[in-house]
Scaffold this motif. Structure first.
Motif, short mmCIF file in Angstrom:
data_model
loop_
_atom_site.label_atom_id
_atom_site.label_comp_id
_atom_site.label_asym_id
_atom_site.label_seq_id
_atom_site.Cartn_x
_atom_site.Cartn_y
_atom_site.Cartn_z
N VAL A 150 0.85 -1.20 0.00
CA VAL A 150 0.00 0.00 0.00
C VAL A 150 0.88 1.24 0.00
N GLY A 151 0.56 2.19 -0.90
CA GLY A 151 1.31 3.45 -0.95
C GLY A 151 1.68 3.80 -2.38
N GLY A 152 1.97 5.07 -2.60
CA GLY A 152 2.30 5.50 -3.96
C GLY A 152 3.57 6.34 -4.02
N GLY A 153 4.35 6.31 -2.93
CA GLY A 153 5.59 7.09 -2.89
C GLY A 153 6.80 6.25 -3.27
N ASP A 154 7.99 6.81 -3.07
CA ASP A 154 9.23 6.10 -3.41
C ASP A 154 9.37 4.81 -2.62
N THR A 155 8.99 4.86 -1.34
CA THR A 155 9.13 3.64 -0.53
C THR A 155 8.27 2.53 -1.10
N ALA A 156 7.01 2.84 -1.41
CA ALA A 156 6.08 1.82 -1.92
C ALA A 156 6.61 1.24 -3.23
N CYS A 157 7.09 2.10 -4.10
CA CYS A 157 7.60 1.61 -5.39
C CYS A 157 8.85 0.76 -5.20
N ARG A 175 -4.03 5.08 -3.41
CA ARG A 175 -5.34 5.71 -3.21
C ARG A 175 -5.67 6.79 -4.24
N LYS A 176 -4.63 7.40 -4.84
CA LYS A 176 -4.86 8.45 -5.84
C LYS A 176 -4.79 7.86 -7.25
N PRO A 177 -5.13 8.65 -8.28
CA PRO A 177 -5.03 8.12 -9.65
C PRO A 177 -3.61 8.23 -10.22
N LEU A 179 0.96 8.02 -9.09
CA LEU A 179 2.00 7.74 -8.09
C LEU A 179 2.70 9.03 -7.72
N ARG A 180 3.10 9.13 -6.47
CA ARG A 180 3.82 10.31 -6.02
C ARG A 180 5.34 10.11 -6.19
N ALA A 181 5.75 8.87 -6.41
CA ALA A 181 7.17 8.51 -6.45
C ALA A 181 7.91 9.23 -7.58
N LEU A 238 2.81 -2.39 4.30
CA LEU A 238 2.50 -0.95 4.40
C LEU A 238 3.72 -0.16 3.97
N ALA A 239 3.49 0.84 3.13
CA ALA A 239 4.59 1.73 2.71
C ALA A 239 3.99 3.12 2.51
N ILE A 240 3.34 3.62 3.57
CA ILE A 240 2.60 4.89 3.45
C ILE A 240 3.26 6.02 4.23
N GLY A 241 4.55 5.90 4.43
CA GLY A 241 5.25 6.98 5.11
C GLY A 241 5.56 6.63 6.55
N HIS A 242 6.09 7.60 7.23
CA HIS A 242 6.60 7.35 8.58
C HIS A 242 6.10 8.39 9.57
N TYR A 286 12.69 16.33 3.96
CA TYR A 286 13.69 15.67 3.11
C TYR A 286 13.86 14.18 3.43
N LYS A 287 14.00 13.85 4.70
CA LYS A 287 14.00 12.45 5.17
C LYS A 287 15.01 11.57 4.42
N GLN A 288 16.13 12.08 4.13
CA GLN A 288 17.16 11.30 3.43
C GLN A 288 18.29 10.96 4.40
P1 NDP Z 1 5.67 9.59 1.03
O1 NDP Z 1 5.10 10.47 2.09
O2 NDP Z 1 6.47 10.18 -0.07
O3 NDP Z 1 4.51 8.76 0.34
C1 NDP Z 1 3.52 8.14 1.09
C2 NDP Z 1 2.55 7.46 0.15
O4 NDP Z 1 1.60 6.75 0.94
C3 NDP Z 1 1.78 8.43 -0.73
O5 NDP Z 1 1.54 7.86 -1.99
C4 NDP Z 1 0.48 8.60 0.05
O6 NDP Z 1 -0.62 8.87 -0.77
C5 NDP Z 1 0.30 7.21 0.61
N1 NDP Z 1 -0.52 7.23 1.82
C6 NDP Z 1 -0.35 7.96 2.94
N2 NDP Z 1 -1.31 7.69 3.84
C7 NDP Z 1 -2.12 6.78 3.25
C8 NDP Z 1 -3.29 6.13 3.65
N3 NDP Z 1 -3.83 6.34 4.86
N4 NDP Z 1 -3.88 5.27 2.78
C9 NDP Z 1 -3.36 5.04 1.56
N5 NDP Z 1 -2.23 5.62 1.12
C10 NDP Z 1 -1.62 6.49 1.95
O7 NDP Z 1 6.50 8.50 1.87
P2 NDP Z 1 7.68 7.56 1.40
O8 NDP Z 1 7.95 6.71 2.60
O9 NDP Z 1 7.36 6.88 0.13
O10 NDP Z 1 8.91 8.53 1.14
C11 NDP Z 1 9.37 9.42 2.17
C12 NDP Z 1 10.57 10.23 1.64
O11 NDP Z 1 11.69 9.36 1.45
C13 NDP Z 1 10.28 10.89 0.31
O12 NDP Z 1 10.92 12.12 0.27
C14 NDP Z 1 10.91 9.93 -0.68
O13 NDP Z 1 11.28 10.56 -1.88
C15 NDP Z 1 12.12 9.43 0.11
N6 NDP Z 1 12.56 8.10 -0.35
C16 NDP Z 1 13.56 8.04 -1.26
C17 NDP Z 1 14.02 6.84 -1.73
C18 NDP Z 1 15.14 6.83 -2.70
O14 NDP Z 1 15.46 7.88 -3.24
N7 NDP Z 1 15.78 5.71 -2.96
C19 NDP Z 1 13.44 5.55 -1.28
C20 NDP Z 1 12.36 5.71 -0.33
C21 NDP Z 1 11.95 6.95 0.11
P3 NDP Z 1 -0.90 10.33 -1.38
O15 NDP Z 1 0.06 10.48 -2.52
O16 NDP Z 1 -2.32 10.21 -1.78
O17 NDP Z 1 -0.67 11.31 -0.27
#
Ligand code: NDP
Length: 312
Positions: A150-157, A175-177, A179-181, A238-242, A286-288
């Motif tokens: 679950v998730g659409g960010g870099d972690t999820a991908c 959840r959105k149409p 990816l945020r990644a 789960l990969a929806i952030g921290h 930034y979270k890097q």
């Molecule tokens: P993000 O906050 O970037 O993404 C979280 C994702 O989870 C979004 O798609 C968000 O959806 C979704 N989400 C959040 N809450 C819910 C929910 N309740 N139900 C369903 N979906 C949900 O977190 P990440 O952990 O992916 O990344 C954090 C940071 O770390 C970012 O800056 C990222 O770029 C970085 N990162 C970099 C990497 C690399 O460069 N190798 C690897 C991993 C992370 P929505 O878009 O709708 O808000």
């Protein structure tokens, strides 16, 4: 009670970098490792974007190197978790999980962040029985099986791509149409035929007899096309952030509405002299690893300056 000149809470890139700088400055840092020695990078695979590693490095190896580097400069690394702080009394104290207490001259908070969950009761029910927030820790159990991320960010991908290397099929539930990644991560996901992306989809529950056997989904929620479906899965990631690990600082230090420790812009300074915050616990943006390391460096330099100012 022990008084520690430079107490560092947390052993991720911020904590270890603070320890390297504080050690070299003669501050005799004591590092309390916390719940997850090495921090979040011990749960990742290859780190490709930390300067100095042109061929990439495994997260756990990088953290082991940082630990050894901190020890080389005299850091005293202890397997302890801070359970309580009291910054209102003098001297200010930290209580640890072994019921000991310490006072400190300077404190660097580098406690990081932990995985967020959706808040479904089924996540609790099936924790350790198919629910995980760490693909690299638990992916091994799902060889040739079907999993959902679950998730659409870099972690999820990243996690979906990693799991696709082990599992037979991976659903990426977004959840959105879109990816945020980052574009590179998205390209990897779309090019992987084992990954099926389910856009505009939310999970409403999990089911299974002795572990996760499937998930209940709702698609296009709140629209005229809203409909539900079930998918059969063996693992749910789960990969929806921290969420920042700042619970023990509630009422002791100013936090923002998401729980991040508030620092003075561009610095690790908190409102309390001698107390600094570095890394993900104070960084909603930034979270890097590299930004965490940099703020750990700044915190140690500020700690050194603060101690020097006491002698003036
Ligand atoms: P993000 O906050 O970037 O993404 C979280 C994702 O989870 C979004 O798609 C968000 O959806 C979704 N989400 C959040 N809450 C819910 C929910 N309740 N139900 C369903 N979906 C949900 O977190 P990440 O952990 O992916 O990344 C954090 C940071 O770390 C970012 O800056 C990222 O770029 C970085 N990162 C970099 C990497 C690399 O460069 N190798 C690897 C991993 C992370 P929505 O878009 O709708 O808000």
């Amino acid at each position: 009670m022990e008084n520690i000149k430079c107490l560092i809470l947390g052993a991720g890139p911020a904590g270890y970098t603070a320890a390297i700088y504080a050690g070299r400055a003669g501050l005799q840092p004591v590092v309390c490792e916390g719940l997850q020695p090495g921090g979040l990078l011990t749960m990742t695979t290859e780190v490709e974007n930390f300067p100095g590693y042109p061929d990439g490095v495994q997260g756990p190896d990088m953290m082991e190197d940082m630990r050894r580097q901190a020890e080389r400069f005299g850091a005293d690394i202890r397997p302890r978790i801070a359970t309580k702080v009291d910054f209102s009394s003098t001297p200010r104290t930290v209580t640890f999980d072994d019921n000991t207490q310490a006072t400190f001259t300077t404190l660097i908070i580098a406690t990081g962040a932990g995985a967020k969950y959706l808040g479904l009761s089924d996540e609790e029910k099936y924790r350790g029985m198919g629910v995980s927030a760490c693909a690299t820790c638990d992916g091994f159990f799902y060889r040739k099986k079907t999993v959902a991320v679950v998730g659409g960010g870099d972690t999820a991908c990243e996690e979906a791509t990693y799991l696709a290397g082990l599992a037979a099929q991976v659903y990426l539930i977004v959840r959105k149409p879109f990816l945020r990644a980052s574009k590179a991560m998205q390209d990897r996901v779309f090019a992987n035929e084992k990954i099926k992306v389910l856009f505009e989809t939310n999970v409403t529950g999990l089911f299974g007899e002795n572990g996760v056997e499937g998930a209940h989904l709702v698609h296009k929620k709140g629209t005229a096309d809203e409909h539900t479906s079930d998918i059969a899965i063996d693992g749910f990631f789960l990969a929806i952030g921290h969420k920042p690990n700042s619970d023990i600082f509630v009422g002791q230090l100013p936090l923002d509405e998401a729980g991040y420790i508030k620092t003075h812009a561009g610095t690790p300074l908190t409102d309390l002299p001698g107390i600094f915050a570095a890394g993900d616990v104070a960084d909603p943006h930034y979270k890097q690893a590299i930004t965490a390391a940099a703020s750990g460096c700044k915190a140690a330099i500020e700690a050194e300056r603060y101690i020097a100012s006491l002698a003036d």
